[in-house]
Design a protein around this motif. Structure first.
Motif, mmCIF file in Angstrom:
data_model
loop_
_atom_site.group_PDB
_atom_site.id
_atom_site.type_symbol
_atom_site.label_atom_id
_atom_site.label_comp_id
_atom_site.label_asym_id
_atom_site.label_seq_id
_atom_site.Cartn_x
_atom_site.Cartn_y
_atom_site.Cartn_z
ATOM 1 N N LEU A 33 0.818 -1.218 0.000
ATOM 2 C CA LEU A 33 0.000 0.000 0.000
ATOM 3 C C LEU A 33 0.848 1.263 0.000
ATOM 4 N N THR A 34 2.071 1.201 -0.497
ATOM 5 C CA THR A 34 3.029 2.298 -0.418
ATOM 6 C C THR A 34 2.482 3.607 -0.976
ATOM 7 N N HIS A 35 1.792 3.530 -2.108
ATOM 8 C CA HIS A 35 1.311 4.744 -2.782
ATOM 9 C C HIS A 35 -0.213 4.862 -2.742
ATOM 10 N N GLN A 36 -0.859 4.183 -1.807
ATOM 11 C CA GLN A 36 -2.321 4.185 -1.767
ATOM 12 C C GLN A 36 -2.896 5.585 -1.640
ATOM 13 N N ARG A 37 -2.168 6.499 -1.007
ATOM 14 C CA ARG A 37 -2.670 7.859 -0.804
ATOM 15 C C ARG A 37 -2.952 8.585 -2.116
ATOM 16 N N ALA A 55 -4.597 7.481 -4.637
ATOM 17 C CA ALA A 55 -5.953 7.155 -5.099
ATOM 18 C C ALA A 55 -6.626 6.317 -4.019
ATOM 19 N N ARG A 56 -7.106 6.980 -2.976
ATOM 20 C CA ARG A 56 -7.665 6.258 -1.835
ATOM 21 C C ARG A 56 -8.942 5.503 -2.203
ATOM 22 N N GLY A 57 -9.627 5.936 -3.247
ATOM 23 C CA GLY A 57 -10.858 5.279 -3.656
ATOM 24 C C GLY A 57 -10.654 4.058 -4.518
ATOM 25 N N PHE A 58 -9.410 3.781 -4.911
ATOM 26 C CA PHE A 58 -9.075 2.547 -5.618
ATOM 27 C C PHE A 58 -8.164 1.735 -4.708
ATOM 28 N N GLU A 59 -8.773 1.066 -3.731
ATOM 29 C CA GLU A 59 -8.001 0.381 -2.707
ATOM 30 C C GLU A 59 -7.349 -0.862 -3.286
ATOM 31 N N ILE A 60 -6.045 -0.970 -3.065
ATOM 32 C CA ILE A 60 -5.292 -2.105 -3.600
ATOM 33 C C ILE A 60 -5.840 -3.413 -3.023
ATOM 34 N N ILE A 117 -14.662 12.017 -11.323
ATOM 35 C CA ILE A 117 -14.034 10.786 -10.845
ATOM 36 C C ILE A 117 -12.848 11.072 -9.934
ATOM 37 N N PHE A 118 -12.160 12.208 -10.147
ATOM 38 C CA PHE A 118 -11.030 12.551 -9.288
ATOM 39 C C PHE A 118 -11.496 12.839 -7.866
ATOM 40 N N GLU A 119 -12.679 13.428 -7.736
ATOM 41 C CA GLU A 119 -13.235 13.686 -6.417
ATOM 42 C C GLU A 119 -13.852 12.417 -5.828
ATOM 43 N N LEU A 120 -14.603 11.694 -6.638
ATOM 44 C CA LEU A 120 -15.298 10.510 -6.153
ATOM 45 C C LEU A 120 -14.328 9.448 -5.641
ATOM 46 N N ARG A 121 -13.161 9.312 -6.285
ATOM 47 C CA ARG A 121 -12.214 8.259 -5.899
ATOM 48 C C ARG A 121 -10.980 8.830 -5.202
ATOM 49 N N ASP A 122 -11.067 10.098 -4.784
ATOM 50 C CA ASP A 122 -10.013 10.727 -3.977
ATOM 51 C C ASP A 122 -8.642 10.553 -4.621
ATOM 52 N N HIS A 140 -9.533 -6.702 -9.990
ATOM 53 C CA HIS A 140 -9.048 -6.244 -8.694
ATOM 54 C C HIS A 140 -7.838 -5.336 -8.901
ATOM 55 N N VAL A 141 -7.756 -4.285 -8.094
ATOM 56 C CA VAL A 141 -6.646 -3.339 -8.197
ATOM 57 C C VAL A 141 -5.373 -4.014 -7.703
ATOM 58 N N ALA A 142 -4.331 -4.002 -8.538
ATOM 59 C CA ALA A 142 -3.069 -4.649 -8.199
ATOM 60 C C ALA A 142 -2.025 -3.662 -7.695
ATOM 61 N N GLN A 143 -2.111 -2.410 -8.142
ATOM 62 C CA GLN A 143 -1.070 -1.445 -7.806
ATOM 63 C C GLN A 143 -1.603 -0.027 -8.012
ATOM 64 N N VAL A 144 -1.194 0.874 -7.143
ATOM 65 C CA VAL A 144 -1.377 2.318 -7.330
ATOM 66 C C VAL A 144 0.000 2.945 -7.181
ATOM 67 N N GLN A 145 0.410 3.755 -8.145
ATOM 68 C CA GLN A 145 1.752 4.308 -8.106
ATOM 69 C C GLN A 145 1.812 5.640 -8.845
ATOM 70 N N PRO A 146 2.883 6.415 -8.650
ATOM 71 C CA PRO A 146 3.034 7.662 -9.401
ATOM 72 C C PRO A 146 3.166 7.388 -10.894
ATOM 73 N N LEU A 147 2.757 8.357 -11.687
ATOM 74 C CA LEU A 147 2.867 8.210 -13.144
ATOM 75 C C LEU A 147 4.318 8.063 -13.594
ATOM 76 N N ASP A 148 5.240 8.666 -12.854
ATOM 77 C CA ASP A 148 6.635 8.639 -13.283
ATOM 78 C C ASP A 148 7.457 7.538 -12.608
ATOM 79 N N ALA A 149 6.803 6.613 -11.925
ATOM 80 C CA ALA A 149 7.527 5.499 -11.297
ATOM 81 C C ALA A 149 7.699 4.373 -12.306
#
Length: 430
Positions: free
Chosen positions: A248-252, A254-259, A384-389, A405-414
């Motif tokens: 959950l390193t980068h969950q913050r 997109a909090r609405g797309f929980e890994i 959607i940016f507001e709805l999914r934080d 199922h969500v597998a990963q949330v990460q920065p665009l430049d990672a």
């Protein structure tokens, strides 16, 4: 099959008999077309499940408790006895059953298999699984509201996409170990919940908050009833960090797309034709991975935007998952389906300003795919940016598995992090 693998179900029976029947009936009970739990004061309980078509109704009917060494088959319960019990519980409302389409009796038990494949736990590092079990073969629990059927179907879907990925040479066979780890955890959580839910369902209602008896508080039961609906709908299932589910390193971002949870859809507007739609509706059960890139603030088509840098990496870098794992003779999105969601309205952007990776040529005729870019729907509080934080300034990349199922949330430049994630389990294309 389970016994031949040396596997066993472990758990208990609640010694509680229930009947279930699908009926065509005439009744003056006003909520017969609502999913309803009825706790009568002294006569037991009923769960009402309206069936399709507007007339058929399923009734789960509590019967007498079984003795410690008794099986429900010993009771020789008849359909007429189920009808009589339902009428007694519903009183003073009336129930006139015109036709019984199907009925059965069962006893509640919560049991879980020690493993869902043929590899002993101590041999996981040395062996690959070759035989798998699913559904009732490895977990049993109360059948109320179709939980057993739904969970079993998701067992099969979880195993199916992984088998396909391995047999097609896309993923390493070690991927198959995640079937047991993921689905056994889900089954245990459901059984633990179901044990408590079944106990509460069979308990008499408390007459007041101060009641110190063995009954159940109706407000607490209502909370469990709502939670049970989340299990039935499949939205309560979460997979934990593993080979194919990130930390959950980068969950913050997109909090609405929980890994680990199901991808939670939201309204968007497709750029090419200004069509309002749900983003989740672009996902088909076709074995592909989805990369949803949520553009940050500013012009997403600018040469220095994080979105453009991501597209350049995916299109050109030797470490790009698209380049490494997509066969040379396949469409560019045959393995990874990249979609972009921008914060601007559709009138502020033009598709031809985006990298060609987002409107690629595909198929025999090289036709353009114009359905890769979307805009936030700013009307009626549907952004959607507001709805999914979602973090607006930097944006983010949401990686979604073939089972949604969500597998990963990460920065665009990672970029290196994205490449390393897929390198853990995918096989380079030939």
């Amino acid at each position: 099959m389970r016994k031949s693998l040396g596997r066993f179900l472990h758990g208990d029976s609640a010694n509680q008999a229930w009947g279930v029947m699908d009926v065509l009936a005439v009744t003056d009970f006003p909520d017969i077309r609502m999913k309803t739990a009825i706790h009568s004061a002294n006569e037991g309980n009923i769960l009402v499940i309206p069936r399709e078509g507007g007339y058929l109704v399923r009734l789960y009917i509590e019967l007498d408790k079984l003795k410690a060494d008794e099986r429900v088959a010993n009771r020789n319960i008849t359909a007429d006895q189920l009808v009589t019990a339902a009428q007694r519980i519903l009183h003073p409302y009336t129930l006139e059953v015109k036709e019984i389409v199907w009925w059965s009796v069962y006893e509640i038990g919560q049991r879980l298999c020690d493993k869902f494949d043929d590899v002993p736990l101590e041999a996981v590092e040395q062996r690959l699984p070759h035989v798998f079990i699913a559904g009732d073969a490895c977990h049993t629990h109360s059948p109320k509201a179709g939980q057993g059927m739904n969970v079993s179907m998701r067992d099969a879907f979880n195993l199916g996409w992984k088998l396909a990925a391995v047999l097609q040479g896309r993923c390493q066979p070690a991927l198959l170990h995640t079937y047991t780890t993921e689905r056994q955890t889900v089954a245990k959580e459901l059984i633990d919940f179901d044990r408590q839910f079944a106990r509460m369902f069979s308990a008499p209602p408390k007459r007041s908050p101060d009641d110190q008896g063995d009954g159940v508080d109706p407000a607490e039961f209502q909370r469990y009833f709502v939670q049970q609906g989340r299990f039935t709908a499949g939205t309560a299932i979460q997979y934990y960090p593993s080979l194919i589910s990130a930390e959950l390193t980068h969950q913050r971002l997109a909090r609405g797309f929980e890994i680990g949870m199901r991808f939670h859809s939201a309204p968007v507007v497709r750029l090419a034709d200004a069509k309002p739609m749900h983003l989740g509706h672009v996902i088909d059960a076709d074995g592909r991975w989805r990369l949803f890139a949520f553009a940050g603030a500013g012009n997403p088509t600018a040469t220095d935007s994080r979105l453009r840098a991501l597209c350049d990496f995916l299109a050109e870098s030797p470490q790009s998952p698209i380049r490494r794992y997509t066969p040379a003779d396949a469409d560019i999105d045959a393995v990874f389906d990249l979609r972009v969601i921008c914060q601007q309205g559709f009138r502020e952007l033009s598709l031809d300003a985006f990298p060609t990776l987002l409107w690629p040529s595909k198929g025999h005729y090289g036709l353009r795919d114009y359905e890769k870019v979307f805009c936030a729907d700013g009307t009626h509080d549907q952004d959607i940016f507001e709805l999914r934080d979602i973090e607006r300034e930097r944006g983010c990349l949401v990686v979604v598995r073939p089972d949604q199922h969500v597998a990963q949330v990460q920065p665009l430049d990672a970029h290196d992090e994205l490449a390393a994630f897929f390198a853990r389990f995918m096989i380079d294309a030939i």
